[in-house]
Enzyme design. Structure first.
Site, mmCIF file in Angstrom:
data_model
loop_
_atom_site.group_PDB
_atom_site.id
_atom_site.type_symbol
_atom_site.label_atom_id
_atom_site.label_comp_id
_atom_site.label_asym_id
_atom_site.label_seq_id
_atom_site.Cartn_x
_atom_site.Cartn_y
_atom_site.Cartn_z
ATOM 1 N N GLU A 39 4.723 -2.056 -9.789
ATOM 2 C CA GLU A 39 5.777 -1.698 -8.835
ATOM 3 C C GLU A 39 6.947 -1.020 -9.547
ATOM 4 O O GLU A 39 7.306 -1.382 -10.674
ATOM 5 C CB GLU A 39 6.285 -2.966 -8.132
ATOM 6 C CG GLU A 39 5.189 -3.714 -7.397
ATOM 7 C CD GLU A 39 5.588 -4.063 -5.981
ATOM 8 O OE1 GLU A 39 6.538 -3.466 -5.456
ATOM 9 O OE2 GLU A 39 4.927 -4.935 -5.407
ATOM 10 N N ASP A 40 7.535 -0.034 -8.892
ATOM 11 C CA ASP A 40 8.843 0.520 -9.271
ATOM 12 C C ASP A 40 8.899 0.916 -10.749
ATOM 13 O O ASP A 40 9.785 0.484 -11.485
ATOM 14 C CB ASP A 40 9.942 -0.511 -8.993
ATOM 15 C CG ASP A 40 10.017 -0.919 -7.532
ATOM 16 O OD1 ASP A 40 9.107 -0.591 -6.765
ATOM 17 O OD2 ASP A 40 11.011 -1.570 -7.158
ATOM 18 N N CYS A 78 8.307 2.071 -1.686
ATOM 19 C CA CYS A 78 6.970 1.485 -1.644
ATOM 20 C C CYS A 78 6.219 1.621 -0.318
ATOM 21 O O CYS A 78 5.083 2.104 -0.311
ATOM 22 C CB CYS A 78 7.016 0.024 -2.071
ATOM 23 S SG CYS A 78 8.257 -0.970 -1.261
ATOM 24 N N ASP A 261 3.422 2.298 -7.860
ATOM 25 C CA ASP A 261 3.546 2.716 -6.460
ATOM 26 C C ASP A 261 4.610 3.783 -6.234
ATOM 27 O O ASP A 261 4.636 4.428 -5.188
ATOM 28 C CB ASP A 261 3.772 1.514 -5.538
ATOM 29 C CG ASP A 261 5.073 0.764 -5.806
ATOM 30 O OD1 ASP A 261 5.730 1.036 -6.833
ATOM 31 O OD2 ASP A 261 5.435 -0.099 -4.988
ATOM 32 N N HIS A 262 5.490 4.003 -7.194
ATOM 33 C CA HIS A 262 6.453 5.112 -7.223
ATOM 34 C C HIS A 262 7.197 5.007 -8.535
ATOM 35 O O HIS A 262 6.845 4.204 -9.401
ATOM 36 C CB HIS A 262 7.399 5.094 -6.010
ATOM 37 C CG HIS A 262 8.129 3.813 -5.820
ATOM 38 N ND1 HIS A 262 9.200 3.432 -6.595
ATOM 39 C CD2 HIS A 262 7.917 2.792 -4.952
ATOM 40 C CE1 HIS A 262 9.630 2.249 -6.209
ATOM 41 N NE2 HIS A 262 8.866 1.829 -5.221
#
Length: 550
Positions: A39-40, A78, A261-262
């Site tokens: 994540e992130d 997300c 996810d980004h």
């Protein structure tokens, strides 16, 4: 409708690889597939030439596999990004573009994709794969956590989901989420306990590189260092999964795709369409017998990859036909001349703040169209403002201590932005009014306009109107229960009157299965079934006792 479908088909053909063939014609058996999603997180990985990152497990994975260094998400946050990933479609084409559907204050709703559209793991499940996901969904037609979405997609969901739950010799697709790198792990009231994770040498603030869009202060450096230390913890979890795979003797038949996810979960990165928000690292590791012929272990691929390409790519590995509605295409040999020319991204409502932008990028230039020109990109978002670094930026802005590059994010935005990412990696020098860049500006305008015509369908609709279309009067529609009946061959047929509903069933209280064809069952068997259309409430169960004549 037919005309719009034709436009979509023609446009996707122009900007993507038009072929549906698997990227490696040597794959003859169905491989196991793992999709590992942090994540992130941007490209803060040793294998991606970051000298500060401590990521030994990802680095080993990269040495066995291939680094895809030009991979981009379709959003800098997300839920829209995950919706595009799971459907293989741009979030703006199905009404999944705001962050999040559950955060909309005017009305309750979830995204309701057209009835024929299915998430790619459900297509794998239909093809015989065991599918499982760990602790996060967040598809916009689901809630955030496990077991909040259509039950037809996964066999198993949650922290204990594992390939060990499958039937013997059944191929599997597993999707893992790594929350250790999430933005919230930088909140002062929720610090990551790096010392309890066995990390001997956390990255010190003095060691990190500060991007041009940040002031070089200890608060900023500490936030970046914390991100690196959180990445170390995530890397250890990846190592555990890889070891389990090897211990179970599955590493010779499993393709592993790791990505995020980004981009970074830091201000002016997460939620934005700059590369800091949408450019992500991706590693794909194949067993030797399955590796595409044009890729060598430890190599690097520069072809543009969009997140809408991941679902079609995974389906191609499994030998599953890729639906025509998907906007992405499988990765292809660049020598074939079918490489992607552009990636596209969108930004819409962010929690409580409306903020609409669209972007297109080729291998060098990024173009951003701002629909709310004259207002700043940076806004007081309650969630983000919990970060010490965000409070530091607001304080320095008020003090007048930020230079032109650092303050641009807080100033009224222009209608158009154009960046030369080769010479301006941090995207701080807007070239939209540069006479020397008129031709590239016009090209990017035109390409984005073509994409918007066919892919930005819901982006033109007011969110309240869209919500009312999906959930009339703010009430979630209910899927009609399935009907169960027999045919002339004494097979059971299951059917839901709700168009496009997926049906799951079970015998005598056993595990739920996805219905794909008529069923042959034993005498005196109790069958239970329920149906769900994406974004709607699951139907009540239908029960049927199957009794045959002696």
């Amino acid at each position: 409708m037919l005309l719009r479908s034709l436009i979509v088909f023609l446009f996707v053909t122009l900007v993507c690889d038009p072929g549906n063939a698997a990227p490696n014609d040597t794959i003859r058996v169905r491989p196991n597939i793992l999709l590992l999603v942090a994540e992130d997180m941007g490209s803060r990985v040793g294998a991606f030439d970051d000298p500060v990152a401590v990521t030994p497990n990802l680095d080993r994975l990269a040495r066995r596999g291939t680094r895809f260094v030009n991979t981009y998400t379709t959003a800098g946050v997300c839920a829209p990004s995950r919706a595009a990933l799971i459907l293989g479609m741009y979030q703006t084409s199905v009404g999944a573009h705001h962050m999040r559907t559950g955060s909309f204050q005017e009305s309750s709703y979830r995204t309701v994709p057209p009835p024929h559209i299915k998430a790619f793991p459900e297509l794998l499940r239909r093809a015989g794969y065991y599918t499982y996901v760990t602790n996060k969904l967040d598809y916009q037609f689901s809630g955030v956590g496990a077991n909040t979405g259509p039950a037809s997609i996964w066999h198993n969901e949650g922290d204990h989901a594992h390939w060990r739950g499958r039937a013997e010799d059944q191929p599997f697709f597993g999707m893992y989420q790594f929350y250790e790198t999430h933005e919230s792990r930088g909140f002062p009231d929720h610090p990551q306990k790096t010392d309890a994770s066995g990390i001997a040498s956390p990255v010190p603030p003095e060691q990190v590189k500060v991007p041009d869009y940040y002031p070089d202060t200890m608060v900023v450096r500490t936030a970046i260092a914390q991100q690196y230390n959180n990445i170390q913890i995530m890397d250890k979890r990846v190592g555990v999964i890889l070891r389990e795979l090897q211990e179970d003797g599955l590493d010779k038949n499993t393709i592993i795709l790791w990505t995020t996810d980004h981009g970074d979960g830091l201000p002016r990165a997460k939620r934005e369409l700059y590369d800091s928000g949408i450019h992500v690292p991706m590693i794909i590791s194949w067993p030797d017998s399955m590796r595409p012929k044009y890729l060598m272990p430890g190599g690097m691929e520069r072809q543009l990859v969009s997140f809408v390409d991941l679902g079609p790519t995974i389906l191609s590995w499994a030998g599953v036909v890729i639906p025509r509605y998907m906007h992405g295409k499988p990765l292809a040999d660049p020598a074939s001349g079918m490489r992607r020319q552009y990636i596209f991204a969108a930004k819409d409502r962010l929690d409580e703040f409306p903020n609409r932008e669209r972007a297109v990028r080729n291998e060098r230039y990024k173009y951003i169209l701002n629909f709310d020109a004259g207002t700043p990109k940076a806004q007081h978002l309650a969630y983000r403002d919990r970060l010490d670094i965000m409070q530091e930026l607001w304080r320095l802005l008020d003090d007048g201590s930020l230079n032109a590059e650092q303050s641009a994010w807080f100033l009224p935005r222009p209608e158009e932005e154009l960046y030369d990412t080769l010479n301006d990696r941090d995207e701080v020098h807007n070239l939209a009014e540069s006479p020397a860049h008129v031709e590239i500006l016009q090209e990017m305008r035109q390409v984005l306009a073509q994409w918007r015509e066919s892919m930005d369908i819901f982006g033109e609709i007011n969110e309240a109107e869209m919500a009312a279309r999906f959930w009339p009067m703010g009430q979630q529609p209910m899927t009609t229960p399935p009907e169960i009946f027999t045919n002339s061959r004494s097979e059971l047929l299951l059917q839901s009157p709700t168009e496009g509903a997926s049906i799951i069933y079970r015998f005598n209280g056993s595990g739920w299965q996805l219905y794909t064809r008529p069923l042959k069952i034993d005498r005196n068997t109790l069958i239970s079934a329920k149906a769900v259309r994406y974004g709607w409430a699951e139907s009540p169960q239908t029960h049927y006792k199957y009794i045959t004549k002696k």
